[in-house]
Write an enzyme that holds these catalytic residues in place. Structure first.
Site, short mmCIF file in Angstrom:
data_model
loop_
_atom_site.label_atom_id
_atom_site.label_comp_id
_atom_site.label_asym_id
_atom_site.label_seq_id
_atom_site.Cartn_x
_atom_site.Cartn_y
_atom_site.Cartn_z
N GLY A 265 4.57 6.81 20.93
CA GLY A 265 5.48 7.38 21.92
C GLY A 265 6.52 6.41 22.42
N HIS B 160 1.74 7.19 -5.14
CA HIS B 160 2.72 7.41 -6.21
C HIS B 160 2.07 7.51 -7.60
CE1 HIS B 160 2.70 2.88 -6.46
NE2 HIS B 160 2.81 3.15 -7.75
N THR C 36 0.18 -2.49 -4.92
CA THR C 36 1.06 -1.34 -4.84
C THR C 36 2.43 -1.55 -5.45
OG1 THR C 36 1.92 0.34 -3.31
CG2 THR C 36 1.97 -1.93 -2.55
N ASP D 248 1.55 5.28 1.08
CA ASP D 248 1.36 5.15 -0.36
C ASP D 248 -0.12 4.97 -0.71
OD1 ASP D 248 2.10 5.20 -2.98
OD2 ASP D 248 2.69 3.09 -3.09
N SER E 257 -0.67 -0.59 -10.22
CA SER E 257 -0.63 0.16 -8.96
C SER E 257 -1.96 0.85 -8.70
CB SER E 257 0.48 1.21 -9.00
OG SER E 257 1.75 0.60 -9.01
N LEU F 61 8.14 -7.21 -6.53
CA LEU F 61 9.55 -7.43 -6.23
C LEU F 61 10.16 -8.09 -7.45
CD1 LEU F 61 11.61 -7.06 -3.94
CD2 LEU F 61 11.10 -9.38 -3.21
#
Length: 456
Positions: free
Chosen positions: A261, A98, A220, A128, A204, A223
Protein backbone atom coordinates in the site's frame (compact mmCIF):
# COMPACT_ATOMS: atom_id res chain seq x y z
CA UNK A 1 54.75 2.47 -1.36
CA UNK A 2 57.33 -0.31 -1.53
CA UNK A 3 58.18 0.11 2.16
CA UNK A 4 54.53 -0.13 3.16
CA UNK A 5 54.02 -3.23 1.04
CA UNK A 6 57.12 -4.90 2.47
CA UNK A 7 55.96 -4.13 6.02
CA UNK A 8 52.54 -5.61 5.39
CA UNK A 9 54.03 -8.74 3.90
CA UNK A 10 56.41 -9.22 6.78
CA UNK A 11 53.48 -9.25 9.23
CA UNK A 12 51.28 -11.55 7.14
CA UNK A 13 51.03 -14.97 8.88
CA UNK A 14 52.03 -18.02 6.94
CA UNK A 15 49.15 -20.46 6.33
CA UNK A 16 49.42 -23.41 8.70
CA UNK A 17 48.02 -25.87 6.15
CA UNK A 18 51.08 -25.28 3.99
CA UNK A 19 53.19 -26.88 6.71
CA UNK A 20 51.00 -29.99 7.11
CA UNK A 21 51.22 -33.26 5.21
CA UNK A 22 47.91 -34.28 3.51
CA UNK A 23 46.44 -37.25 5.35
CA UNK A 24 43.55 -38.20 3.03
CA UNK A 25 42.59 -38.30 -0.62
CA UNK A 26 40.05 -35.52 0.07
CA UNK A 27 42.87 -33.21 1.17
CA UNK A 28 44.87 -34.03 -1.95
CA UNK A 29 42.10 -33.63 -4.52
CA UNK A 30 39.21 -31.18 -4.37
CA UNK A 31 36.07 -32.65 -5.96
CA UNK A 32 32.42 -31.65 -6.15
CA UNK A 33 31.42 -35.26 -6.89
CA UNK A 34 29.81 -35.94 -3.47
CA UNK A 35 27.62 -32.82 -3.80
CA UNK A 36 26.64 -33.71 -7.36
CA UNK A 37 25.74 -37.29 -6.40
CA UNK A 38 23.49 -35.90 -3.68
CA UNK A 39 21.79 -33.13 -5.69
CA UNK A 40 21.69 -34.25 -9.34
CA UNK A 41 18.96 -36.95 -9.01
CA UNK A 42 16.50 -34.25 -7.87
CA UNK A 43 17.09 -32.09 -10.99
CA UNK A 44 14.81 -33.00 -13.91
CA UNK A 45 14.37 -32.17 -17.58
CA UNK A 46 11.11 -30.53 -18.63
CA UNK A 47 9.66 -30.82 -22.13
CA UNK A 48 6.67 -28.54 -22.76
CA UNK A 49 4.47 -28.53 -25.87
CA UNK A 50 3.30 -25.02 -26.65
CA UNK A 51 0.68 -23.90 -29.17
CA UNK A 52 1.94 -20.85 -31.07
CA UNK A 53 -0.57 -18.74 -32.97
CA UNK A 54 0.94 -17.26 -36.13
CA UNK A 55 -0.33 -13.75 -36.74
CA UNK A 56 -1.80 -13.04 -40.14
CA UNK A 57 -0.53 -10.07 -42.18
CA UNK A 58 -3.50 -7.92 -41.10
CA UNK A 59 -3.94 -9.24 -37.55
CA UNK A 60 -4.72 -6.45 -35.12
CA UNK A 61 -5.69 -4.00 -37.88
CA UNK A 62 -9.14 -2.62 -36.90
CA UNK A 63 -10.04 -1.78 -40.53
CA UNK A 64 -9.60 -5.34 -41.79
CA UNK A 65 -11.12 -6.81 -38.61
CA UNK A 66 -14.36 -4.93 -39.34
CA UNK A 67 -14.62 -6.71 -42.70
CA UNK A 68 -13.00 -10.08 -42.11
CA UNK A 69 -13.20 -10.60 -38.35
CA UNK A 70 -10.31 -11.43 -36.04
CA UNK A 71 -7.67 -12.98 -38.32
CA UNK A 72 -5.20 -14.93 -36.17
CA UNK A 73 -3.42 -16.99 -38.81
CA UNK A 74 -2.59 -20.67 -38.32
CA UNK A 75 -1.59 -22.47 -35.14
CA UNK A 76 1.50 -24.65 -34.80
CA UNK A 77 3.13 -26.67 -32.04
CA UNK A 78 6.53 -25.88 -30.58
CA UNK A 79 8.58 -27.76 -28.00
CA UNK A 80 10.12 -25.83 -25.12
CA UNK A 81 13.02 -27.26 -23.13
CA UNK A 82 13.96 -26.44 -19.57
CA UNK A 83 14.88 -27.84 -16.20
CA UNK A 84 13.18 -28.29 -12.86
CA UNK A 85 13.87 -29.32 -9.27
CA UNK A 86 12.02 -31.92 -7.18
CA UNK A 87 11.10 -30.40 -3.80
CA UNK A 88 8.47 -32.93 -2.75
CA UNK A 89 8.85 -36.72 -2.65
CA UNK A 90 5.27 -37.00 -3.96
CA UNK A 91 6.24 -35.30 -7.22
CA UNK A 92 6.20 -31.57 -6.47
CA UNK A 93 8.56 -29.84 -8.91
CA UNK A 94 9.53 -26.18 -9.26
CA UNK A 95 10.67 -24.48 -12.44
CA UNK A 96 10.46 -21.16 -14.26
CA UNK A 97 7.18 -19.77 -15.51
CA UNK A 98 8.68 -19.11 -18.93
CA UNK A 99 9.54 -22.82 -19.30
CA UNK A 100 5.88 -23.92 -19.13
CA UNK A 101 4.12 -20.74 -20.31
CA UNK A 102 1.11 -21.55 -22.55
CA UNK A 103 2.02 -25.26 -22.48
CA UNK A 104 -0.68 -27.75 -23.50
CA UNK A 105 1.38 -30.75 -22.37
CA UNK A 106 4.26 -31.02 -19.90
CA UNK A 107 6.54 -34.06 -19.75
CA UNK A 108 9.15 -34.44 -17.01
CA UNK A 109 12.12 -36.81 -17.32
CA UNK A 110 14.19 -37.84 -14.30
CA UNK A 111 17.90 -38.69 -14.34
CA UNK A 112 17.01 -42.39 -14.08
CA UNK A 113 15.02 -42.04 -17.36
CA UNK A 114 11.59 -42.31 -15.74
CA UNK A 115 8.99 -40.03 -17.37
CA UNK A 116 5.90 -38.38 -15.87
CA UNK A 117 3.12 -36.16 -17.14
CA UNK A 118 2.82 -32.97 -15.10
CA UNK A 119 0.14 -30.42 -14.32
CA UNK A 120 0.64 -26.85 -13.14
CA UNK A 121 -0.40 -26.23 -9.55
CA UNK A 122 0.67 -22.60 -9.29
CA UNK A 123 2.35 -20.24 -11.76
CA UNK A 124 3.25 -16.56 -11.59
CA UNK A 125 4.70 -14.59 -14.48
CA UNK A 126 5.99 -11.66 -12.41
CA UNK A 127 8.12 -13.95 -10.24
CA UNK A 128 8.89 -16.31 -13.16
CA UNK A 129 8.10 -19.33 -10.98
CA UNK A 130 5.89 -22.37 -11.49
CA UNK A 131 5.04 -25.30 -9.22
CA UNK A 132 4.21 -28.61 -10.97
CA UNK A 133 2.82 -31.95 -9.78
CA UNK A 134 3.94 -35.20 -11.39
CA UNK A 135 1.15 -37.71 -11.98
CA UNK A 136 1.63 -41.00 -10.13
CA UNK A 137 4.98 -40.09 -8.58
CA UNK A 138 6.13 -41.26 -5.14
CA UNK A 139 9.33 -41.61 -3.12
CA UNK A 140 11.31 -39.29 -5.40
CA UNK A 141 14.69 -37.75 -4.49
CA UNK A 142 14.29 -34.28 -3.02
CA UNK A 143 16.51 -31.22 -2.65
CA UNK A 144 16.19 -29.50 0.75
CA UNK A 145 15.91 -25.70 0.73
CA UNK A 146 18.45 -23.46 2.45
CA UNK A 147 17.64 -20.03 3.86
CA UNK A 148 18.91 -17.84 1.01
CA UNK A 149 19.34 -14.89 3.39
CA UNK A 150 22.33 -16.75 4.90
CA UNK A 151 24.27 -16.69 1.61
CA UNK A 152 27.32 -14.48 1.32
CA UNK A 153 29.26 -13.18 -1.65
CA UNK A 154 32.03 -15.70 -2.35
CA UNK A 155 30.09 -18.81 -1.31
CA UNK A 156 30.70 -21.76 -3.64
CA UNK A 157 27.70 -22.96 -5.67
CA UNK A 158 26.91 -25.45 -8.43
CA UNK A 159 24.43 -24.88 -11.28
CA UNK A 160 22.73 -28.10 -12.41
CA UNK A 161 20.47 -28.32 -15.45
CA UNK A 162 20.04 -29.36 -19.07
CA UNK A 163 21.64 -26.66 -21.24
CA UNK A 164 21.08 -26.83 -25.00
CA UNK A 165 19.31 -30.19 -24.55
CA UNK A 166 22.61 -32.08 -24.35
CA UNK A 167 21.71 -33.77 -21.08
CA UNK A 168 22.32 -32.92 -17.45
CA UNK A 169 25.45 -30.88 -16.80
CA UNK A 170 27.07 -29.25 -13.78
CA UNK A 171 29.00 -25.99 -13.62
CA UNK A 172 30.70 -24.45 -10.59
CA UNK A 173 31.17 -20.89 -9.44
CA UNK A 174 30.55 -18.50 -6.60
CA UNK A 175 27.80 -16.17 -5.47
CA UNK A 176 28.88 -12.80 -6.85
CA UNK A 177 25.92 -10.78 -5.47
CA UNK A 178 23.07 -11.69 -3.13
CA UNK A 179 20.49 -9.00 -3.89
CA UNK A 180 20.37 -7.82 -7.48
CA UNK A 181 17.20 -5.74 -7.83
CA UNK A 182 15.84 -3.20 -10.27
CA UNK A 183 16.16 -5.81 -13.02
CA UNK A 184 13.59 -7.26 -15.38
CA UNK A 185 15.04 -10.64 -16.27
CA UNK A 186 13.09 -13.01 -18.50
CA UNK A 187 9.52 -13.01 -17.21
CA UNK A 188 10.57 -12.20 -13.69
CA UNK A 189 10.99 -8.92 -11.85
CA UNK A 190 12.40 -8.57 -8.38
CA UNK A 191 15.45 -9.66 -6.45
CA UNK A 192 17.97 -12.21 -7.74
CA UNK A 193 21.09 -14.06 -6.70
CA UNK A 194 23.98 -13.41 -9.08
CA UNK A 195 26.50 -16.14 -9.85
CA UNK A 196 29.42 -16.71 -12.19
CA UNK A 197 28.56 -20.42 -12.49
CA UNK A 198 27.88 -21.00 -16.19
CA UNK A 199 24.15 -20.85 -16.96
CA UNK A 200 23.07 -21.44 -20.55
CA UNK A 201 19.78 -21.81 -22.48
CA UNK A 202 18.00 -24.88 -21.12
CA UNK A 203 19.35 -24.32 -17.61
CA UNK A 204 16.22 -22.30 -16.82
CA UNK A 205 14.41 -23.83 -13.86
CA UNK A 206 17.45 -25.83 -12.80
CA UNK A 207 19.06 -25.92 -9.37
CA UNK A 208 21.64 -23.63 -7.82
CA UNK A 209 23.00 -25.59 -4.84
CA UNK A 210 25.53 -24.97 -2.08
CA UNK A 211 28.32 -27.29 -0.98
CA UNK A 212 25.94 -29.20 1.30
CA UNK A 213 23.67 -30.05 -1.61
CA UNK A 214 20.96 -27.63 -0.47
CA UNK A 215 18.86 -25.63 -2.92
CA UNK A 216 19.66 -21.92 -2.71
CA UNK A 217 18.04 -20.74 -5.94
CA UNK A 218 16.33 -21.54 -9.24
CA UNK A 219 18.45 -20.63 -12.28
CA UNK A 220 16.43 -18.26 -14.42
CA UNK A 221 18.49 -16.13 -16.81
CA UNK A 222 21.86 -14.95 -18.07
CA UNK A 223 23.15 -11.52 -18.96
CA UNK A 224 24.65 -11.96 -22.41
CA UNK A 225 24.86 -10.30 -25.81
CA UNK A 226 25.54 -13.49 -27.71
CA UNK A 227 23.20 -15.92 -25.99
CA UNK A 228 25.90 -17.82 -24.08
CA UNK A 229 27.13 -17.63 -20.52
CA UNK A 230 29.57 -14.78 -19.94
CA UNK A 231 29.92 -15.28 -16.22
CA UNK A 232 26.80 -13.38 -15.11
CA UNK A 233 23.83 -15.57 -14.29
CA UNK A 234 20.79 -14.97 -12.12
CA UNK A 235 18.77 -17.23 -9.85
CA UNK A 236 15.54 -16.75 -7.90
CA UNK A 237 16.35 -17.08 -4.17
CA UNK A 238 15.02 -20.12 -2.32
CA UNK A 239 13.17 -18.05 0.29
CA UNK A 240 10.68 -16.84 -2.32
CA UNK A 241 10.48 -20.39 -3.66
CA UNK A 242 9.51 -21.66 -0.20
CA UNK A 243 6.54 -19.27 -0.10
CA UNK A 244 5.43 -20.51 -3.55
CA UNK A 245 5.58 -24.14 -2.50
CA UNK A 246 3.60 -23.45 0.69
CA UNK A 247 0.81 -21.70 -1.26
CA UNK A 248 0.70 -24.42 -3.94
CA UNK A 249 0.38 -27.14 -1.31
CA UNK A 250 -2.34 -25.10 0.40
CA UNK A 251 -4.38 -25.25 -2.81
CA UNK A 252 -3.87 -21.70 -4.09
CA UNK A 253 -4.16 -21.40 -7.87
CA UNK A 254 -2.71 -17.89 -7.91
CA UNK A 255 0.24 -16.55 -5.95
CA UNK A 256 -0.94 -14.22 -3.20
CA UNK A 257 1.46 -11.37 -2.38
CA UNK A 258 1.26 -9.27 0.75
CA UNK A 259 0.10 -5.72 0.11
CA UNK A 260 2.37 -2.81 0.98
CA UNK A 261 0.00 0.00 0.00
CA UNK A 262 2.81 2.40 -0.73
CA UNK A 263 5.09 3.75 -3.43
CA UNK A 264 8.72 4.64 -2.97
CA UNK A 265 12.12 5.05 -4.57
CA UNK A 266 15.73 4.13 -3.75
CA UNK A 267 17.73 6.74 -1.85
CA UNK A 268 20.61 8.03 -3.99
CA UNK A 269 23.37 10.45 -2.95
CA UNK A 270 21.38 13.59 -3.78
CA UNK A 271 18.28 12.35 -1.96
CA UNK A 272 20.34 11.26 1.04
CA UNK A 273 21.82 14.75 1.25
CA UNK A 274 18.36 16.32 1.08
CA UNK A 275 17.10 13.99 3.82
CA UNK A 276 20.11 14.69 6.04
CA UNK A 277 21.37 11.11 5.91
CA UNK A 278 25.04 10.25 6.39
CA UNK A 279 25.06 7.86 3.42
CA UNK A 280 22.59 6.73 0.74
CA UNK A 281 20.64 3.68 1.88
CA UNK A 282 17.10 2.39 1.94
CA UNK A 283 13.89 3.34 0.19
CA UNK A 284 12.07 6.60 0.84
CA UNK A 285 8.27 6.40 1.02
CA UNK A 286 6.57 8.67 -1.52
CA UNK A 287 2.90 7.80 -0.97
CA UNK A 288 0.97 5.69 1.52
CA UNK A 289 -2.55 4.33 1.17
CA UNK A 290 -4.56 4.99 4.36
CA UNK A 291 -5.28 1.24 4.69
CA UNK A 292 -1.59 0.30 4.31
CA UNK A 293 -0.22 -1.80 7.19
CA UNK A 294 2.84 0.47 7.10
CA UNK A 295 0.63 3.53 7.62
CA UNK A 296 -1.21 1.84 10.47
CA UNK A 297 2.16 0.98 12.05
CA UNK A 298 3.00 4.69 12.17
CA UNK A 299 5.11 5.20 9.05
CA UNK A 300 4.47 8.20 6.82
CA UNK A 301 5.69 9.72 3.52
CA UNK A 302 9.28 10.88 3.83
CA UNK A 303 10.34 8.01 6.10
CA UNK A 304 13.20 5.87 4.77
CA UNK A 305 12.77 2.10 5.11
CA UNK A 306 16.19 0.49 5.56
CA UNK A 307 15.33 -3.08 6.59
CA UNK A 308 12.62 -5.73 6.84
CA UNK A 309 13.25 -8.42 9.46
CA UNK A 310 16.87 -7.26 9.66
CA UNK A 311 17.38 -7.76 5.92
CA UNK A 312 18.54 -4.61 4.09
CA UNK A 313 16.05 -2.91 1.77
CA UNK A 314 17.34 -0.63 -0.96
CA UNK A 315 14.48 -0.55 -3.47
CA UNK A 316 10.76 -1.30 -3.85
CA UNK A 317 11.67 -4.62 -5.51
CA UNK A 318 13.66 -5.72 -2.47
CA UNK A 319 10.80 -4.75 -0.15
CA UNK A 320 8.30 -6.73 -2.25
CA UNK A 321 10.64 -9.73 -2.29
CA UNK A 322 11.08 -9.86 1.48
CA UNK A 323 7.34 -9.39 2.02
CA UNK A 324 6.49 -12.14 -0.50
CA UNK A 325 9.02 -14.50 1.09
CA UNK A 326 7.53 -13.85 4.54
CA UNK A 327 3.93 -14.34 3.33
CA UNK A 328 0.51 -13.00 4.24
CA UNK A 329 -0.13 -13.12 7.97
CA UNK A 330 3.55 -12.92 8.95
CA UNK A 331 4.70 -10.30 11.44
CA UNK A 332 7.75 -8.32 10.35
CA UNK A 333 9.96 -5.71 11.95
CA UNK A 334 10.50 -2.62 9.81
CA UNK A 335 13.62 -0.54 10.37
CA UNK A 336 13.27 3.04 9.18
CA UNK A 337 14.82 6.48 9.53
CA UNK A 338 12.83 9.64 10.28
CA UNK A 339 14.61 12.99 10.54
CA UNK A 340 17.88 11.25 11.33
CA UNK A 341 16.47 8.99 14.04
CA UNK A 342 16.58 5.20 13.61
CA UNK A 343 13.21 3.64 14.49
CA UNK A 344 11.62 0.17 14.40
CA UNK A 345 7.96 -0.75 13.92
CA UNK A 346 6.23 -4.15 13.89
CA UNK A 347 3.36 -4.94 11.56
CA UNK A 348 1.39 -7.88 10.19
CA UNK A 349 1.42 -8.42 6.42
CA UNK A 350 -2.02 -8.48 4.80
CA UNK A 351 -3.61 -9.27 1.45
CA UNK A 352 -4.85 -6.34 -0.66
CA UNK A 353 -8.18 -5.30 0.95
CA UNK A 354 -11.29 -5.32 -1.23
CA UNK A 355 -12.52 -1.97 0.11
CA UNK A 356 -14.28 0.12 -0.96
CA UNK A 357 -16.45 -2.34 -2.91
CA UNK A 358 -15.32 -2.76 -6.53
CA UNK A 359 -18.94 -2.74 -7.80
CA UNK A 360 -18.21 -4.20 -11.28
CA UNK A 361 -20.70 -3.13 -13.95
CA UNK A 362 -21.17 -3.91 -17.66
CA UNK A 363 -22.47 -1.56 -20.34
CA UNK A 364 -25.58 -3.06 -21.97
CA UNK A 365 -27.78 -2.10 -24.93
CA UNK A 366 -27.06 -1.10 -28.52
CA UNK A 367 -24.44 1.56 -27.68
CA UNK A 368 -20.86 2.18 -28.71
CA UNK A 369 -19.37 0.76 -25.48
CA UNK A 370 -21.58 -2.32 -25.30
CA UNK A 371 -19.70 -5.12 -23.52
CA UNK A 372 -17.42 -2.81 -21.50
CA UNK A 373 -17.00 -4.04 -17.91
CA UNK A 374 -15.50 -1.69 -15.36
CA UNK A 375 -14.89 -1.67 -11.62
CA UNK A 376 -13.99 0.83 -8.94
CA UNK A 377 -10.27 0.82 -8.19
CA UNK A 378 -9.51 -0.50 -4.72
CA UNK A 379 -6.31 -2.15 -3.40
CA UNK A 380 -7.29 -5.63 -4.62
CA UNK A 381 -8.25 -4.39 -8.09
CA UNK A 382 -5.08 -2.27 -8.26
CA UNK A 383 -2.98 -5.35 -7.42
CA UNK A 384 -4.78 -7.45 -10.06
CA UNK A 385 -4.01 -4.92 -12.81
CA UNK A 386 -0.58 -3.78 -11.55
CA UNK A 387 -1.74 -0.23 -10.85
CA UNK A 388 -0.16 2.19 -8.41
CA UNK A 389 -1.02 1.36 -4.80
CA UNK A 390 -2.68 4.76 -4.41
CA UNK A 391 -4.58 4.68 -7.75
CA UNK A 392 -8.22 5.79 -7.77
CA UNK A 393 -11.08 5.88 -10.29
CA UNK A 394 -12.59 3.28 -12.61
CA UNK A 395 -10.61 0.54 -14.37
CA UNK A 396 -11.48 -1.55 -17.43
CA UNK A 397 -11.59 -5.23 -16.42
CA UNK A 398 -13.10 -6.85 -19.55
CA UNK A 399 -14.09 -5.98 -23.13
CA UNK A 400 -16.61 -7.75 -25.35
CA UNK A 401 -18.88 -6.93 -28.31
CA UNK A 402 -18.55 -3.33 -29.61
CA UNK A 403 -16.27 -2.32 -26.74
CA UNK A 404 -13.65 -4.85 -27.87
CA UNK A 405 -13.07 -2.70 -30.98
CA UNK A 406 -12.92 0.63 -29.14
CA UNK A 407 -9.17 0.66 -28.52
CA UNK A 408 -9.56 0.26 -24.77
CA UNK A 409 -7.57 -2.39 -22.92
CA UNK A 410 -8.03 -4.19 -19.59
CA UNK A 411 -6.15 -2.17 -16.98
CA UNK A 412 -6.97 1.22 -18.52
CA UNK A 413 -8.18 3.70 -15.89
CA UNK A 414 -11.02 5.74 -17.42
CA UNK A 415 -10.88 9.43 -16.54
CA UNK A 416 -13.56 10.90 -18.80
CA UNK A 417 -16.01 9.91 -21.56
CA UNK A 418 -16.84 12.58 -24.15
CA UNK A 419 -15.60 15.24 -21.76
CA UNK A 420 -17.65 13.97 -18.79
CA UNK A 421 -15.44 13.07 -15.80
CA UNK A 422 -16.20 9.62 -14.37
CA UNK A 423 -15.28 8.40 -10.92
CA UNK A 424 -17.49 5.37 -10.37
CA UNK A 425 -18.84 2.43 -12.41
CA UNK A 426 -22.34 3.98 -12.35
CA UNK A 427 -21.01 7.22 -13.85
CA UNK A 428 -19.39 5.17 -16.64
CA UNK A 429 -22.73 3.47 -17.37
CA UNK A 430 -24.49 6.83 -17.47
CA UNK A 431 -21.92 8.41 -19.82
CA UNK A 432 -21.83 5.31 -22.08
CA UNK A 433 -25.63 5.41 -22.45
CA UNK A 434 -25.69 8.87 -24.02
CA UNK A 435 -26.28 9.13 -27.76
CA UNK A 436 -23.26 10.17 -29.83
CA UNK A 437 -21.60 9.31 -33.13
CA UNK A 438 -18.16 10.53 -32.11
CA UNK A 439 -16.57 9.15 -28.97
CA UNK A 440 -13.52 10.43 -27.07
CA UNK A 441 -12.34 8.52 -24.01
CA UNK A 442 -9.57 9.82 -21.75
CA UNK A 443 -7.68 7.08 -19.91
CA UNK A 444 -4.48 6.48 -17.99
CA UNK A 445 -2.52 3.51 -19.37
CA UNK A 446 0.72 2.40 -17.76
CA UNK A 447 0.84 5.65 -15.81
CA UNK A 448 0.56 7.78 -18.97
CA UNK A 449 -2.50 9.82 -20.06
CA UNK A 450 -4.00 8.71 -23.38
CA UNK A 451 -6.96 9.88 -25.49
CA UNK A 452 -8.86 7.30 -27.55
CA UNK A 453 -11.24 8.43 -30.32
CA UNK A 454 -13.56 6.51 -32.62
CA UNK A 455 -16.91 6.78 -34.45
CA UNK A 456 -19.97 4.61 -33.95
Amino acid sequence: MRLVLAFCLSLWPLPLLAQEVPESQGQITLSFAPVVKMAAPAVVNIYATVVVQDRGPFAGDPFFQDFFGNMQGSARLENALGSGVIVGADGVVVSNYHVIENATEIRVVLTDKREFQAEVLLADKDSDLAVLKLAGAADLPVLPLRDSDTLEVGDLVLAIGNPFGVGQTVSSGIISATARSGLSIGSGRGLFLQTDAAINPGNSGGALVDMQGQLVGINTAILSRGGGSNGIGFAIPSNLLRSFIDQAQAGESRFQRPWAGMTGQPVDAALADALGMVRPEGMVISELHPESPFAKAGLRPGDVIVSLNNQPVGSPQEAIFHMSAAGIGAMVDVGYVREGAALVASLTLIAPPDVPAAEPATVMGDVALQGLTVARVNPRVAADFDLEATAEGVVVIALESYAARSGLRPGDVIVAINGLPVGSPQEVLAAAGLSSRRWVIDVVRGGQPLRIGFRF
